[in-house]
Design a protein around this motif. Structure first.
Motif, PDB file in Angstrom:
ATOM      1  N   PRO A  51       0.828  -1.203   0.000  1.00  0.00           N
ATOM      2  CA  PRO A  51       0.000   0.000   0.000  1.00  0.00           C
ATOM      3  C   PRO A  51       0.866   1.258   0.000  1.00  0.00           C
ATOM      4  N   GLY A  52       0.265   2.360  -0.391  1.00  0.00           N
ATOM      5  CA  GLY A  52       1.026   3.590  -0.607  1.00  0.00           C
ATOM      6  C   GLY A  52       1.152   4.487   0.593  1.00  0.00           C
ATOM      7  N   GLY A  53       0.938   3.960   1.791  1.00  0.00           N
ATOM      8  CA  GLY A  53       0.973   4.781   2.995  1.00  0.00           C
ATOM      9  C   GLY A  53       2.320   5.433   3.216  1.00  0.00           C
ATOM     10  N   GLY A  54       2.312   6.491   4.020  1.00  0.00           N
ATOM     11  CA  GLY A  54       3.551   7.190   4.338  1.00  0.00           C
ATOM     12  C   GLY A  54       4.011   8.139   3.267  1.00  0.00           C
ATOM     13  N   ALA A  55       3.200   8.319   2.214  1.00  0.00           N
ATOM     14  CA  ALA A  55       3.597   9.253   1.164  1.00  0.00           C
ATOM     15  C   ALA A  55       3.421  10.687   1.649  1.00  0.00           C
ATOM     16  N   GLU A  56       2.341  10.912   2.464  1.00  0.00           N
ATOM     17  CA  GLU A  56       2.006  12.271   2.859  1.00  0.00           C
ATOM     18  C   GLU A  56       2.074  13.174   1.630  1.00  0.00           C
ATOM     19  N   VAL A  57       3.006  14.122   1.607  1.00  0.00           N
ATOM     20  CA  VAL A  57       3.263  14.900   0.397  1.00  0.00           C
ATOM     21  C   VAL A  57       4.695  14.630  -0.018  1.00  0.00           C
ATOM     22  N   LEU A  58       4.900  14.263  -1.275  1.00  0.00           N
ATOM     23  CA  LEU A  58       6.224  13.857  -1.757  1.00  0.00           C
ATOM     24  C   LEU A  58       7.090  15.069  -2.094  1.00  0.00           C
ATOM     25  N   VAL A  59       7.266  15.923  -1.102  1.00  0.00           N
ATOM     26  CA  VAL A  59       8.138  17.099  -1.185  1.00  0.00           C
ATOM     27  C   VAL A  59       8.862  17.174   0.148  1.00  0.00           C
ATOM     28  N   ASP A  60      10.183  17.127   0.130  1.00  0.00           N
ATOM     29  CA  ASP A  60      10.922  16.964   1.384  1.00  0.00           C
ATOM     30  C   ASP A  60      10.810  18.154   2.325  1.00  0.00           C
ATOM     31  N   ASP A  61      10.631  19.355   1.823  1.00  0.00           N
ATOM     32  CA  ASP A  61      10.448  20.499   2.723  1.00  0.00           C
ATOM     33  C   ASP A  61       9.200  20.309   3.592  1.00  0.00           C
ATOM     34  N   VAL A  62       8.138  19.804   2.981  1.00  0.00           N
ATOM     35  CA  VAL A  62       6.910  19.542   3.734  1.00  0.00           C
ATOM     36  C   VAL A  62       7.127  18.380   4.699  1.00  0.00           C
TER      37      VAL A  62
ATOM     38  N   GLY B 230       7.609  -7.292  -9.490  1.00  0.00           N
ATOM     39  CA  GLY B 230       6.321  -7.783  -9.976  1.00  0.00           C
ATOM     40  C   GLY B 230       5.169  -7.535  -9.035  1.00  0.00           C
ATOM     41  N   MET B 231       5.410  -6.791  -7.948  1.00  0.00           N
ATOM     42  CA  MET B 231       4.329  -6.462  -7.024  1.00  0.00           C
ATOM     43  C   MET B 231       3.644  -5.178  -7.486  1.00  0.00           C
ATOM     44  N   ARG B 232       2.317  -5.162  -7.382  1.00  0.00           N
ATOM     45  CA  ARG B 232       1.573  -3.932  -7.639  1.00  0.00           C
ATOM     46  C   ARG B 232       1.441  -3.153  -6.337  1.00  0.00           C
ATOM     47  N   THR B 233       1.326  -1.859  -6.448  1.00  0.00           N
ATOM     48  CA  THR B 233       1.196  -1.021  -5.266  1.00  0.00           C
ATOM     49  C   THR B 233       0.162   0.073  -5.525  1.00  0.00           C
ATOM     50  N   THR B 234      -0.229   0.742  -4.453  1.00  0.00           N
ATOM     51  CA  THR B 234      -1.031   1.947  -4.586  1.00  0.00           C
ATOM     52  C   THR B 234      -0.164   3.153  -4.224  1.00  0.00           C
TER      53      THR B 234
ATOM     54  N   ARG C 109       7.528   5.175 -15.611  1.00  0.00           N
ATOM     55  CA  ARG C 109       8.689   4.287 -15.639  1.00  0.00           C
ATOM     56  C   ARG C 109       8.313   2.829 -15.383  1.00  0.00           C
ATOM     57  N   THR C 110       7.317   2.585 -14.518  1.00  0.00           N
ATOM     58  CA  THR C 110       7.086   1.209 -14.054  1.00  0.00           C
ATOM     59  C   THR C 110       5.705   0.645 -14.381  1.00  0.00           C
ATOM     60  N   GLY C 111       4.683   1.498 -14.422  1.00  0.00           N
ATOM     61  CA  GLY C 111       3.320   1.014 -14.627  1.00  0.00           C
ATOM     62  C   GLY C 111       2.779   0.192 -13.473  1.00  0.00           C
ATOM     63  N   GLY C 112       3.381   0.314 -12.279  1.00  0.00           N
ATOM     64  CA  GLY C 112       3.026  -0.581 -11.178  1.00  0.00           C
ATOM     65  C   GLY C 112       1.946  -0.106 -10.234  1.00  0.00           C
ATOM     66  N   PHE C 113       1.521   1.146 -10.339  1.00  0.00           N
ATOM     67  CA  PHE C 113       0.467   1.636  -9.440  1.00  0.00           C
ATOM     68  C   PHE C 113      -0.904   1.217  -9.958  1.00  0.00           C
ATOM     69  N   THR C 114      -1.697   0.619  -9.081  1.00  0.00           N
ATOM     70  CA  THR C 114      -3.068   0.257  -9.466  1.00  0.00           C
ATOM     71  C   THR C 114      -4.048   1.386  -9.198  1.00  0.00           C
ATOM     72  N   ALA C 115      -3.751   2.213  -8.190  1.00  0.00           N
ATOM     73  CA  ALA C 115      -4.723   3.230  -7.778  1.00  0.00           C
ATOM     74  C   ALA C 115      -4.021   4.353  -7.033  1.00  0.00           C
ATOM     75  N   PHE C 116      -4.703   5.491  -6.984  1.00  0.00           N
ATOM     76  CA  PHE C 116      -4.243   6.646  -6.217  1.00  0.00           C
ATOM     77  C   PHE C 116      -5.339   7.050  -5.245  1.00  0.00           C
ATOM     78  N   ILE C 117      -4.942   7.343  -4.000  1.00  0.00           N
ATOM     79  CA  ILE C 117      -5.916   7.672  -2.951  1.00  0.00           C
ATOM     80  C   ILE C 117      -5.496   8.965  -2.266  1.00  0.00           C
ATOM     81  N   PRO C 118      -6.129  10.087  -2.578  1.00  0.00           N
ATOM     82  CA  PRO C 118      -5.878  11.310  -1.801  1.00  0.00           C
ATOM     83  C   PRO C 118      -6.811  11.377  -0.604  1.00  0.00           C
ATOM     84  N   TRP C 119      -6.295  11.819   0.532  1.00  0.00           N
ATOM     85  CA  TRP C 119      -7.135  11.961   1.713  1.00  0.00           C
ATOM     86  C   TRP C 119      -6.635  13.129   2.536  1.00  0.00           C
ATOM     87  N   THR C 120      -7.487  13.623   3.427  1.00  0.00           N
ATOM     88  CA  THR C 120      -7.181  14.854   4.145  1.00  0.00           C
ATOM     89  C   THR C 120      -6.618  14.585   5.537  1.00  0.00           C
ATOM     90  N   PHE C 121      -5.674  15.415   5.927  1.00  0.00           N
ATOM     91  CA  PHE C 121      -5.125  15.403   7.278  1.00  0.00           C
ATOM     92  C   PHE C 121      -6.234  15.567   8.303  1.00  0.00           C
TER      93      PHE C 121
END
Length: 355
Positions: free
Chosen positions: A171-182, A207-211, A238-250
């Protein structure tokens, strides 16, 4: 470019650049943005289906060294309410999931100071043997990186061993915002965005899929949201490996960071922009866990085509005072009430049943 011209350009196969995406987010009204996203959703999903998966989120421990400022869930190891589930406790939770027809185990915890790879390998082996019908969709890039460091392994070797033990997708957890200053402001002890991306790309190589996810509404600026979306899009190119994207609010309650919660309008605008920018990611999930049932229903007209999981259990967001619950039957009725065809799916979006 006005929304009508942009809509025509997108219909013709044009891709947004960062400047145009920022203009959409900051200058375009909600309904115009929603219409653009809805056009793209309908083009990508002309079958009128809205999917969901029957899953459970098992938080194996709340002990975490990261101590993110936005998190109300973590505890120190010596806190009175700190815990680590036993294997048997985890098996009992997964057995209950199976009894509900579940097919996905979302298992995440904190960055525990003592759990090395052998603890996870043995757990995943036993889960895979006992519950072969359940996909182990577990850990986050931060957890994988932490387990590797504690175990004296490279990230790639750690991920490969976890996969061999039974880990099927990440799963794609821990992404928060992919900008290091944030990230430095809200989670200074967590991995940077490039490490998050490296774990995802290695998982895809194996070969693993992720979100992929985004938690917004904390300390980021609109340009940071746009940068996050483009970084996800570029990994996908580059990879085509993401199955889905999930935005959610703090969710600010009970957190060190605090502050105000993003509005429903802000949520829908970011959701719609996600659908527009991420033209190479098939699925966009509505976050009923943070937004509630009615806003999730509205989200189906702003780019979302998936309701995520039924989540028999959820503790992290609930710790911040947000405890929306929905059964499988309620999700089916919600989707049907919006005029779509509800469909149960697997983790990797294979259809199992229409309702």
């Amino acid at each position: 470019m006005n929304p009508a011209d942009l809509g025509q350009a997108l219909a013709g196969g044009a891709q947004l650049d960062r400047a145009a995406a920022l203009q959409l987010l900051t200058e375009t009204d909600l309904l115009s943005l929603g219409k653009l996203a809805d056009v793209i959703r309908r083009r990508k999903h002309p079958d009128n289906r809205v999917t969901f998966v029957v899953d459970r989120n098992v938080n194996y421990s709340n002990v975490c060294e990261s101590k993110c400022k936005f998190c109300a869930f973590y505890r120190n190891e010596d806190d009175q309410d700190a815990y680590l589930l036993s294997y048997e406790e985890i098996f009992a939770k997964v057995q209950e999931l199976v009894e509900h027809g579940g097919t996905q185990l979302l298992m995440q915890g904190g960055l525990h100071p003592t759990l090395k790879i052998d603890w996870f390998e043995e757990l995943f082996r036993q889960l895979h043997e006992r519950f072969p019908q359940v996909q182990i969709h577990s850990l986050s890039p931060a957890e994988v990186t932490h387990i590797a460091r504690l175990s004296g392994l490279s990230m790639a070797d750690c991920l490969r061993r976890l996969q061999q033990a039974g880990l099927a997708s990440v799963p794609g957890g821990g992404a928060e915002v992919l900008v290091d200053d944030v990230r430095q402001e809200i989670s200074p002890n967590k991995i940077g965005w490039k490490q998050w991306a490296a774990v995802m790309e290695e998982a895809h190589r194996l070969g693993m899929r992720t979100t992929a996810t985004m938690m917004f509404g904390s300390r980021e600026q609109p340009a940071d949201i746009v940068e996050h979306l483009f970084r996800v899009r570029e990994i996908q190119e580059r990879t085509g490996g993401f199955t889905a994207f999930i935005p959610w609010t703090f969710q600010p309650d009970n957190t060190e960071l605090g502050g105000a919660q993003a509005s429903g309008v802000e949520y829908l605008k970011v959701l719609a922009l996600s659908r527009i920018v991420l033209d190479n990611v098939d699925n966009i999930q509505a976050s009923w866990v943070t937004q509630g049932a009615r806003m999730a229903q509205v989200a189906l007209f702003f780019g979302a085509n998936d309701m995520g999981g039924t989540m028999l259990e959820e503790n992290v967001v609930a710790a911040a005072g947000c405890s929306f619950r929905m059964s499988q039957a309620e999700i089916v009725e919600l989707v049907r009430g919006a005029g779509f065809i509800p469909a149960r799916r697997t983790t990797e979006y294979q259809l199992l049943q229409e309702y």
